[in-house]
Design an enzyme around this catalytic site. Sequence first.
Site, PDB file in Angstrom:
ATOM      1  N   SER A 122     -20.840 -21.106 -11.109  1.00  0.00           N
ATOM      2  CA  SER A 122     -20.026 -22.016 -11.613  1.00  0.00           C
ATOM      3  C   SER A 122     -18.826 -22.333 -10.859  1.00  0.00           C
ATOM      4  O   SER A 122     -18.103 -21.476 -10.723  1.00  0.00           O
ATOM      5  CB  SER A 122     -19.822 -21.560 -13.171  1.00  0.00           C
ATOM      6  OG  SER A 122     -18.935 -22.756 -13.788  1.00  0.00           O
TER       7      SER A 122
ATOM      8  N   VAL B 158     -14.285 -16.953  -7.759  1.00  0.00           N
ATOM      9  CA  VAL B 158     -15.016 -16.979  -6.471  1.00  0.00           C
ATOM     10  C   VAL B 158     -15.807 -18.128  -5.950  1.00  0.00           C
ATOM     11  O   VAL B 158     -15.692 -18.644  -4.770  1.00  0.00           O
ATOM     12  CB  VAL B 158     -16.008 -15.943  -6.230  1.00  0.00           C
ATOM     13  CG1 VAL B 158     -16.827 -15.732  -5.161  1.00  0.00           C
ATOM     14  CG2 VAL B 158     -15.287 -14.505  -6.623  1.00  0.00           C
ATOM     15  N   CYS B 159     -16.187 -18.860  -6.719  1.00  0.00           N
ATOM     16  CA  CYS B 159     -17.012 -20.099  -6.510  1.00  0.00           C
ATOM     17  C   CYS B 159     -16.083 -21.438  -6.468  1.00  0.00           C
ATOM     18  O   CYS B 159     -16.156 -21.954  -5.437  1.00  0.00           O
ATOM     19  CB  CYS B 159     -17.904 -20.747  -7.954  1.00  0.00           C
ATOM     20  SG  CYS B 159     -19.265 -19.390  -8.279  1.00  0.00           S
ATOM     21  N   ASP B 160     -15.029 -21.105  -6.970  1.00  0.00           N
ATOM     22  CA  ASP B 160     -13.807 -22.067  -6.761  1.00  0.00           C
ATOM     23  C   ASP B 160     -13.304 -21.835  -5.341  1.00  0.00           C
ATOM     24  O   ASP B 160     -13.217 -23.042  -4.723  1.00  0.00           O
ATOM     25  CB  ASP B 160     -12.708 -22.001  -7.762  1.00  0.00           C
ATOM     26  CG  ASP B 160     -11.465 -22.647  -7.448  1.00  0.00           C
ATOM     27  OD1 ASP B 160     -11.143 -23.513  -8.253  1.00  0.00           O
ATOM     28  OD2 ASP B 160     -10.512 -22.498  -6.613  1.00  0.00           O
TER      29      ASP B 160
ATOM     30  N   THR C  15     -15.909 -23.031  -2.676  1.00  0.00           N
ATOM     31  CA  THR C  15     -16.386 -24.537  -2.466  1.00  0.00           C
ATOM     32  C   THR C  15     -14.787 -25.081  -1.872  1.00  0.00           C
ATOM     33  O   THR C  15     -15.061 -26.110  -1.060  1.00  0.00           O
ATOM     34  CB  THR C  15     -16.464 -25.090  -3.585  1.00  0.00           C
ATOM     35  OG1 THR C  15     -17.457 -24.290  -4.534  1.00  0.00           O
ATOM     36  CG2 THR C  15     -16.851 -26.448  -3.620  1.00  0.00           C
TER      37      THR C  15
END
Length: 171
Positions: free
Chosen positions: A58, A63-65, A68
């Site tokens: 998500s 971590v995804c933030d 990306t």
Amino acid sequence: MNERTGIITFQGNPLTLLGNEIKVGDKAPEFNVTDNELAPKTLADFAGNVLIVSAVPSLDTPVCDMETRRFNTEAANLGDDIKILTLSMDLPFAQARWCGAAGVEAVKTLSDYMNSSFGEAYGVLIKELRLLSRAVFVIDKSGTVQYVQYVSEVTEEPDYNAALDAAKKLV
């Protein structure tokens, strides 16, 4: 549906991946996902480009933030022949909101929320959470997978340099 165990953990807890493992040399599987404007997108829509395909649980997680945003920054140095796609189970509205707030314009975010087509085809759908596991695939212009990383601990970042180097060698 093929169930694979012993591949990933989330905060140290083992999880089950659904779908077949993708390996270097495989033909990249087709998928049907949704873009931020609710339009359908498939792998074929990006034909003729080298693709860095990043799967994340998500965008609204730290971590995804970070991942990306990092790929968005790196995109400036890659040229027009390399496209970066980030896929998650986030709704397209949430992805659009996140991209706007984060200033992400060089990475194309796509949602697998409707039918988990990408997650199942690339073997990254987490059975217990119905989220995508963290993974990176590099696909050449002819649609062949040239790099794969299934990140073993979902809360850790991928090997950015290995994925970027693999993509750069293809142009």
